[in-house]
Design a protein around this motif. Sequence first.
Motif, mmCIF file in Angstrom:
data_model
loop_
_atom_site.group_PDB
_atom_site.id
_atom_site.type_symbol
_atom_site.label_atom_id
_atom_site.label_comp_id
_atom_site.label_asym_id
_atom_site.label_seq_id
_atom_site.Cartn_x
_atom_site.Cartn_y
_atom_site.Cartn_z
ATOM 1 N N GLU A 106 0.831 -1.207 0.000
ATOM 2 C CA GLU A 106 0.000 0.000 0.000
ATOM 3 C C GLU A 106 0.864 1.255 0.000
ATOM 4 N N LEU A 107 1.933 1.236 0.793
ATOM 5 C CA LEU A 107 2.832 2.389 0.837
ATOM 6 C C LEU A 107 3.534 2.578 -0.510
ATOM 7 N N LYS A 108 3.931 1.469 -1.119
ATOM 8 C CA LYS A 108 4.584 1.535 -2.427
ATOM 9 C C LYS A 108 3.627 2.134 -3.456
ATOM 10 N N ILE A 109 2.377 1.699 -3.465
ATOM 11 C CA ILE A 109 1.374 2.235 -4.401
ATOM 12 C C ILE A 109 1.138 3.721 -4.129
ATOM 13 N N PHE A 110 1.079 4.093 -2.838
ATOM 14 C CA PHE A 110 0.879 5.500 -2.484
ATOM 15 C C PHE A 110 2.035 6.352 -2.991
ATOM 16 N N LEU A 111 3.265 5.880 -2.821
ATOM 17 C CA LEU A 111 4.423 6.653 -3.263
ATOM 18 C C LEU A 111 4.478 6.766 -4.791
ATOM 19 N N VAL A 112 4.127 5.704 -5.481
ATOM 20 C CA VAL A 112 4.088 5.767 -6.947
ATOM 21 C C VAL A 112 3.014 6.755 -7.397
ATOM 22 N N CYS A 113 1.861 6.742 -6.728
ATOM 23 C CA CYS A 113 0.802 7.712 -7.062
ATOM 24 C C CYS A 113 1.276 9.146 -6.803
ATOM 25 N N CYS A 114 2.026 9.357 -5.716
ATOM 26 C CA CYS A 114 2.572 10.697 -5.434
ATOM 27 C C CYS A 114 3.533 11.122 -6.541
ATOM 28 N N GLY A 115 4.378 10.217 -6.989
ATOM 29 C CA GLY A 115 5.311 10.530 -8.076
ATOM 30 C C GLY A 115 4.581 10.841 -9.361
ATOM 31 N N LEU A 116 3.548 10.060 -9.679
ATOM 32 C CA LEU A 116 2.770 10.323 -10.897
ATOM 33 C C LEU A 116 2.019 11.650 -10.792
ATOM 34 N N ALA A 117 1.473 11.947 -9.625
ATOM 35 C CA ALA A 117 0.773 13.227 -9.438
ATOM 36 C C ALA A 117 1.744 14.391 -9.579
ATOM 37 N N PHE A 118 2.931 14.242 -9.041
ATOM 38 C CA PHE A 118 3.938 15.290 -9.155
ATOM 39 C C PHE A 118 4.327 15.496 -10.615
ATOM 40 N N ALA A 119 4.525 14.400 -11.347
ATOM 41 C CA ALA A 119 4.865 14.510 -12.771
ATOM 42 C C ALA A 119 3.725 15.162 -13.544
ATOM 43 N N PHE A 120 2.485 14.829 -13.206
ATOM 44 C CA PHE A 120 1.332 15.444 -13.873
ATOM 45 C C PHE A 120 1.280 16.943 -13.603
ATOM 46 N N VAL A 121 1.529 17.343 -12.368
ATOM 47 C CA VAL A 121 1.511 18.775 -12.018
ATOM 48 C C VAL A 121 2.602 19.521 -12.795
ATOM 49 N N VAL A 122 3.783 18.927 -12.891
ATOM 50 C CA VAL A 122 4.883 19.570 -13.622
ATOM 51 C C VAL A 122 4.514 19.731 -15.101
ATOM 52 N N LEU A 123 3.967 18.694 -15.709
ATOM 53 C CA LEU A 123 3.578 18.784 -17.122
ATOM 54 C C LEU A 123 2.451 19.787 -17.321
ATOM 55 N N ASN A 124 1.513 19.826 -16.385
ATOM 56 C CA ASN A 124 0.413 20.784 -16.465
ATOM 57 C C ASN A 124 0.933 22.218 -16.390
ATOM 58 N N LEU A 125 1.903 22.456 -15.509
ATOM 59 C CA LEU A 125 2.495 23.795 -15.402
ATOM 60 C C LEU A 125 3.240 24.161 -16.681
ATOM 61 N N LEU A 126 3.875 23.175 -17.310
ATOM 62 C CA LEU A 126 4.568 23.445 -18.572
ATOM 63 C C LEU A 126 3.564 23.803 -19.668
ATOM 64 N N LEU A 127 2.459 23.063 -19.737
ATOM 65 C CA LEU A 127 1.457 23.338 -20.768
ATOM 66 C C LEU A 127 0.816 24.708 -20.576
ATOM 67 N N LYS A 128 0.666 25.143 -19.325
ATOM 68 C CA LYS A 128 0.093 26.464 -19.048
ATOM 69 C C LYS A 128 1.149 27.559 -19.112
ATOM 70 N N LYS A 129 2.401 27.155 -19.405
ATOM 71 C CA LYS A 129 3.539 28.071 -19.510
ATOM 72 C C LYS A 129 3.764 28.851 -18.218
ATOM 73 N N LYS A 130 3.593 28.163 -17.106
ATOM 74 C CA LYS A 130 3.845 28.767 -15.798
ATOM 75 C C LYS A 130 5.309 28.606 -15.399
ATOM 76 N N ILE A 131 5.999 27.605 -15.955
ATOM 77 C CA ILE A 131 7.421 27.404 -15.682
ATOM 78 C C ILE A 131 8.125 27.171 -17.008
ATOM 79 N N THR A 132 9.436 27.432 -17.004
ATOM 80 C CA THR A 132 10.203 27.302 -18.234
ATOM 81 C C THR A 132 10.609 25.847 -18.466
ATOM 82 N N GLU A 133 11.139 25.605 -19.661
ATOM 83 C CA GLU A 133 11.534 24.252 -20.014
ATOM 84 C C GLU A 133 12.684 23.758 -19.141
ATOM 85 N N TRP A 134 13.613 24.656 -18.799
ATOM 86 C CA TRP A 134 14.738 24.252 -17.944
ATOM 87 C C TRP A 134 14.251 23.835 -16.569
#
Length: 130
Positions: free
Chosen positions: A4-32
């Motif tokens: 359960e902890l492993k699944i939770f941590l993987v979900c946290c990593g996927l959510a973090f990656a989704f947030v980063v990509l979403n910020l890139l698409l909205k041009k809130k952060i630069t490519e670097w």
Amino acid sequence: MHLELKIFLVCCGLAFAFVVLNLLLKKKITEWNVIAWGLGALVILLISANPNWVDGAAKFLGIDYPPSLLFMLSTLVLLVLVLYQSIQISALQSKLRQIAQHVAVQKHLDIESPVQHAQAAAASEGETNS
């Protein structure tokens, strides 16, 4: 590590990656910045999928309590990110100062110009009248 902890941590990593990509698409952060945060998300995913890597690395480094290795690494990563952001802020402050000086000089030249034109016109009128 429990599944359960492993699944939770993987979900946290996927959510973090989704947030980063979403910020890139909205041009809130630069490519670097996306590269840096994307690497962070990748590390979270890799460590959460393979927790034995942390145990092995802690044993290799002589650390008795493996989670303290994660705290130490996360602190080092955050320090590097803060240093990088400080470098970027300093560079932007320097550019901003140069632009402000350029605008001030340009405004000064624009103010002098009409005064000089008026003085030249008055001088030419004085010559024609005499």
